[in-house]
Design an enzyme around this catalytic site. Structure first.
Site, PDB file in Angstrom:
ATOM      1  CG  HIS A  72      -2.077  -0.899   1.147  1.00  0.00           C
ATOM      2  ND1 HIS A  72      -3.142  -0.850   2.020  1.00  0.00           N
ATOM      3  CD2 HIS A  72      -2.360  -1.886   0.267  1.00  0.00           C
ATOM      4  CE1 HIS A  72      -4.029  -1.780   1.681  1.00  0.00           C
ATOM      5  NE2 HIS A  72      -3.575  -2.416   0.631  1.00  0.00           N
ATOM      6  CE1 TYR A 201      -4.856   4.087   8.786  1.00  0.00           C
ATOM      7  CE2 TYR A 201      -5.322   4.011  11.135  1.00  0.00           C
ATOM      8  CZ  TYR A 201      -4.602   3.571  10.049  1.00  0.00           C
ATOM      9  OH  TYR A 201      -3.633   2.614  10.216  1.00  0.00           O
ATOM     10  N   PRO A 293      -3.138   1.208  18.938  1.00  0.00           N
ATOM     11  CG  PRO A 293      -4.958  -0.172  18.534  1.00  0.00           C
ATOM     12  CD  PRO A 293      -4.292   0.591  19.613  1.00  0.00           C
ATOM     13  CE  LYS A 297       4.697   4.123  13.009  1.00  0.00           C
ATOM     14  NZ  LYS A 297       4.302   3.471  11.774  1.00  0.00           N
ATOM     15  CE1 TYR A 385      -0.903   4.111   9.319  1.00  0.00           C
ATOM     16  CE2 TYR A 385       0.143   3.166   7.377  1.00  0.00           C
ATOM     17  CZ  TYR A 385      -0.835   3.118   8.355  1.00  0.00           C
ATOM     18  OH  TYR A 385      -1.738   2.078   8.376  1.00  0.00           O
TER      19      TYR A 385
HETATM   20  P1  RFL Z   1       3.205 -10.845  22.150  1.00  0.00           P
HETATM   21  O1  RFL Z   1       2.668 -11.011  20.781  1.00  0.00           O
HETATM   22  O2  RFL Z   1       2.299 -10.464  23.229  1.00  0.00           O
HETATM   23  O3  RFL Z   1       3.930 -12.212  22.520  1.00  0.00           O
HETATM   24  C1  RFL Z   1       4.401 -12.486  23.809  1.00  0.00           C
HETATM   25  C2  RFL Z   1       4.386 -13.977  24.019  1.00  0.00           C
HETATM   26  O4  RFL Z   1       4.897 -14.278  25.301  1.00  0.00           O
HETATM   27  C3  RFL Z   1       4.099 -15.282  25.913  1.00  0.00           C
HETATM   28  N1  RFL Z   1       4.239 -15.180  27.379  1.00  0.00           N
HETATM   29  C4  RFL Z   1       4.931 -16.052  28.122  1.00  0.00           C
HETATM   30  N2  RFL Z   1       5.619 -17.142  27.794  1.00  0.00           N
HETATM   31  C5  RFL Z   1       6.215 -17.824  28.807  1.00  0.00           C
HETATM   32  N3  RFL Z   1       6.122 -17.437  30.114  1.00  0.00           N
HETATM   33  C6  RFL Z   1       5.454 -16.345  30.479  1.00  0.00           C
HETATM   34  N4  RFL Z   1       5.377 -15.975  31.755  1.00  0.00           N
HETATM   35  C7  RFL Z   1       4.817 -15.593  29.457  1.00  0.00           C
HETATM   36  N5  RFL Z   1       4.056 -14.466  29.454  1.00  0.00           N
HETATM   37  C8  RFL Z   1       3.729 -14.240  28.181  1.00  0.00           C
HETATM   38  C9  RFL Z   1       2.691 -14.967  25.423  1.00  0.00           C
HETATM   39  O5  RFL Z   1       1.840 -16.099  25.491  1.00  0.00           O
HETATM   40  C10 RFL Z   1       2.962 -14.533  23.983  1.00  0.00           C
HETATM   41  O6  RFL Z   1       2.893 -15.596  23.071  1.00  0.00           O
HETATM   42  O7  RFL Z   1       4.411  -9.789  22.156  1.00  0.00           O
HETATM   43  P2  RFL Z   1       5.522  -9.463  21.052  1.00  0.00           P
HETATM   44  O8  RFL Z   1       6.134 -10.720  20.503  1.00  0.00           O
HETATM   45  O9  RFL Z   1       6.402  -8.435  21.645  1.00  0.00           O
HETATM   46  O10 RFL Z   1       4.736  -8.861  19.812  1.00  0.00           O
HETATM   47  C11 RFL Z   1       4.135  -7.609  19.931  1.00  0.00           C
HETATM   48  C12 RFL Z   1       2.854  -7.560  19.107  1.00  0.00           C
HETATM   49  O11 RFL Z   1       2.078  -8.718  19.358  1.00  0.00           O
HETATM   50  C13 RFL Z   1       2.041  -6.331  19.466  1.00  0.00           C
HETATM   51  O12 RFL Z   1       2.861  -5.162  19.508  1.00  0.00           O
HETATM   52  C14 RFL Z   1       0.918  -6.028  18.517  1.00  0.00           C
HETATM   53  O13 RFL Z   1       0.101  -7.112  18.224  1.00  0.00           O
HETATM   54  C15 RFL Z   1       0.099  -4.911  19.170  1.00  0.00           C
HETATM   55  N6  RFL Z   1      -1.209  -4.860  18.630  1.00  0.00           N
HETATM   56  C16 RFL Z   1      -1.350  -4.289  17.427  1.00  0.00           C
HETATM   57  N7  RFL Z   1      -0.256  -3.738  16.814  1.00  0.00           N
HETATM   58  C17 RFL Z   1      -0.367  -3.195  15.609  1.00  0.00           C
HETATM   59  O14 RFL Z   1       0.652  -2.734  15.056  1.00  0.00           O
HETATM   60  N8  RFL Z   1      -1.605  -3.169  14.976  1.00  0.00           N
HETATM   61  C18 RFL Z   1      -2.725  -3.722  15.555  1.00  0.00           C
HETATM   62  O15 RFL Z   1      -3.776  -3.730  14.988  1.00  0.00           O
HETATM   63  C19 RFL Z   1      -2.625  -4.303  16.818  1.00  0.00           C
HETATM   64  N9  RFL Z   1      -3.693  -4.872  17.423  1.00  0.00           N
HETATM   65  C20 RFL Z   1      -2.299  -5.425  19.313  1.00  0.00           C
HETATM   66  C21 RFL Z   1      -3.551  -5.446  18.661  1.00  0.00           C
HETATM   67  C22 RFL Z   1      -2.169  -5.981  20.592  1.00  0.00           C
HETATM   68  C23 RFL Z   1      -3.256  -6.537  21.258  1.00  0.00           C
HETATM   69  N10 RFL Z   1      -3.063  -7.041  22.602  1.00  0.00           N
HETATM   70  C24 RFL Z   1      -1.737  -7.092  23.174  1.00  0.00           C
HETATM   71  C25 RFL Z   1      -4.060  -7.355  23.500  1.00  0.00           C
HETATM   72  C26 RFL Z   1      -4.625  -6.022  19.297  1.00  0.00           C
HETATM   73  C27 RFL Z   1      -4.495  -6.578  20.578  1.00  0.00           C
HETATM   74  C28 RFL Z   1      -5.729  -7.216  21.161  1.00  0.00           C
HETATM   75  C1  PHB Z   2      -5.168  -4.057  11.354  1.00  0.00           C
HETATM   76  O1  PHB Z   2      -5.300  -4.379  10.181  1.00  0.00           O
HETATM   77  O2  PHB Z   2      -5.422  -4.847  12.284  1.00  0.00           O
HETATM   78  C2  PHB Z   2      -4.730  -2.670  11.687  1.00  0.00           C
HETATM   79  C3  PHB Z   2      -4.290  -1.853  10.684  1.00  0.00           C
HETATM   80  C4  PHB Z   2      -3.872  -0.567  10.975  1.00  0.00           C
HETATM   81  C5  PHB Z   2      -3.934  -0.109  12.281  1.00  0.00           C
HETATM   82  C6  PHB Z   2      -4.372  -0.944  13.294  1.00  0.00           C
HETATM   83  C7  PHB Z   2      -4.782  -2.239  12.990  1.00  0.00           C
HETATM   84  O3  PHB Z   2      -3.566   1.168  12.562  1.00  0.00           O
END
Ligand code: RFL
Ligand code: PHB
Length: 394
Positions: A72, A201, A293, A297, A385
């Site tokens: 994109h 957005y 989110p 980032k 972005y």
């Molecule tokens: P993760 O993905 O949370 O992975 C951490 C892993 O550690 C495990 N863990 C343990 N393992 C052993 N012993 C323990 N005591 C442990 N405690 C935890 C967990 O089970 C897990 O598998 O962190 P990581 O790898 O740093 O990755 C980061 C990303 O996942 C995160 O930044 C993004 O997903 C944030 N986020 C979003 N980011 C975006 O850029 N766009 C989004 O749309 C977006 N949506 C989200 C999100 C994060 C969410 N969370 C945290 C609730 C939506 C949600 C719901």
């Molecule tokens: C997503 O596709 O989950 C998404 C994309 C852009 C954002 C947040 C979430 O800023």
């Protein structure tokens, strides 16, 4: 058991670090609390910056991403009922982002790890980190009723916001900065074609909305909702109805609805831990910081933390130098704070804040109007972005 780097957490941070270390000939074990299937069932991020794409390539796991990911070059901002495109590609001298779900990225990394025969212990419970203030750190965990111990040179805390590593850092050595937002995002995933070929957005008087996607046939939509709302309060029909009301007439007419595959509410938070190193334990990804989110980032920051940490560890093992690991926290935090700032600002610009009244909406609309008509304004959104360049502090 002995390894060079004990990685806690098999999310994107832990798996990417494990894969990069393997390529560099550095031995690592990953401990994960959940099952692999559970990790893959969490629907999270969808947008990769170029630095994240480059890292997947460096780790040797970029093939499917390049085949299936959607490039994109712009995003649409919708306010006062009209959409305006930010041409990120043109404003940044050719930079783009890629739509490729966190689930797919995680799957690619898991498969590469399994194919290389590398060790990931799933369902490792009661993980504890010990002695990281000295030269011989240890990690203990339980599996199938037995306690195991791993001796290592370093511990990488890639265990997310609720992990054990940050919680084990000495309270006197850690500082935490936090802002909790008074709303959440209700997300819905559906096998329907996206309403638009790029992301929308939307700033609406009814609250923020985001139209995202995972492929040409799978959509991901989000609505700003009060923190008191529960997923059960939202039928699919109610979700689609509310989304329509937050879109412009053209998008409303084009929107294809269908049954949800997944629906969940995520709270929004800005959070940073300083420092990210405690002796021989490092924090990376969500273990050290959380962004709302809105700026897409979270995953990208996790990837760049891993890049800095990986570089430092390679320098340690290959060049016998501690300079890289000594600078990890400072370098990573510099980039983290910039992404935190952008995510907070973009969140503030696009959402309704309870109690702020109609004047806040007017201020936001005026700012958005200014930004899209000023090249400098549009460029500031585009540059942030697509992701700021990696700074190696030279
Ligand atoms: P993760 O993905 O949370 O992975 C951490 C892993 O550690 C495990 N863990 C343990 N393992 C052993 N012993 C323990 N005591 C442990 N405690 C935890 C967990 O089970 C897990 O598998 O962190 P990581 O790898 O740093 O990755 C980061 C990303 O996942 C995160 O930044 C993004 O997903 C944030 N986020 C979003 N980011 C975006 O850029 N766009 C989004 O749309 C977006 N949506 C989200 C999100 C994060 C969410 N969370 C945290 C609730 C939506 C949600 C719901
Ligand atoms: C997503 O596709 O989950 C998404 C994309 C852009 C954002 C947040 C979430 O800023």
């Amino acid at each position: 058991m002995r390894t060079q780097v004990a990685i806690i957490g098999a999310g994107p941070s832990g798996l990417l670090l494990g894969q990069l270390l393997h390529k560099a000939g550095i031995d690592a074990v990953i401990l994960e609390r959940q099952t692999g299937d559970y990790v893959l069932s969490r629907i999270r991020a969808g947008i990769l910056e170029q630095v994240c794409i480059d890292l997947m390539d460096e780790a040797g796991v970029g093939q499917r991403m390049h085949k299936e990911g959607l490039v994109h070059g712009g995003i649409d901002l919708l306010f006062k009922g009209q959409r305006h495109r930010i041409d990120m590609n043109q404003l940044t001298g050719g930079k783009n982002v890629m739509v490729y779900g966190q689930t797919e990225l995680t799957r690619d990394l898991m498969e590469a790890r399994a194919a290389a025969g590398l060790s990931t212990v799933y369902q490792a419970t009661n993980v504890q980190v010990h002695d990281f203030d000295g030269k011989n750190p240890r990690v203990t965990y339980e599996k199938n009723g037995q306690t195991h111990e791993i001796h290592c040179d370093f511990i990488a805390g890639c265990d997310g916001f609720h992990g054990v590593c940050r919680a084990s850092a000495p309270r006197s050595a850690i500082r935490e900065y936090e802002k909790v937002y008074p709303f959440g995002w209700l997300g819905l995933l559906s096998d329907t074609p996206p309403v638009h070929d790029e992301l929308i957005y939307a700033n609406s008087p009814r609250g923020f909305a985001l139209c995202s996607q995972r492929s040409h046939t799978r959509s991901r939509y989000y609505l700003q909702v009060p923190l008191t709302d529960k997923v059960e309060d939202w039928s699919d029909e109610a979700f689609w109805q509310e989304l329509r009301l937050r879109l412009d007439p053209e998008a409303r007419a084009k929107l294809v609805t269908g049954p949800s595959i997944e629906k969940s509410i995520a709270p929004l938070r800005s959070f940073v831990t300083e420092p990210l190193r405690f002796g021989r334990m490092f924090l990376a990804g969500d273990a050290g910081h959380i962004v709302p989110p809105t700026g897409a980032k979270g995953l990208n920051l996790a990837a760049t933390d891993v890049k800095y940490l990986y570089n430092g560890l390679v320098e340690y093992y290959q060049d016998k130098s501690e300079a890289g690991i000594d600078r990890y926290s400072e370098l990573a935090l510099k980039r983290i704070w910039k992404a935190e700032r952008f995510s907070w600002w973009f969140t503030s610009l696009m959402h309704r804040f309870p109690g702020e009244g109609e004047i806040a909406q007017k201020f936001q609309e005026a700012e958005l109007d200014y930004l899209i008509h000023s090249e400098a304004g549009a460029r500031t959104i585009a540059e942030n972005y697509v992701g700021l360049p990696l700074d190696f502090g030279q």
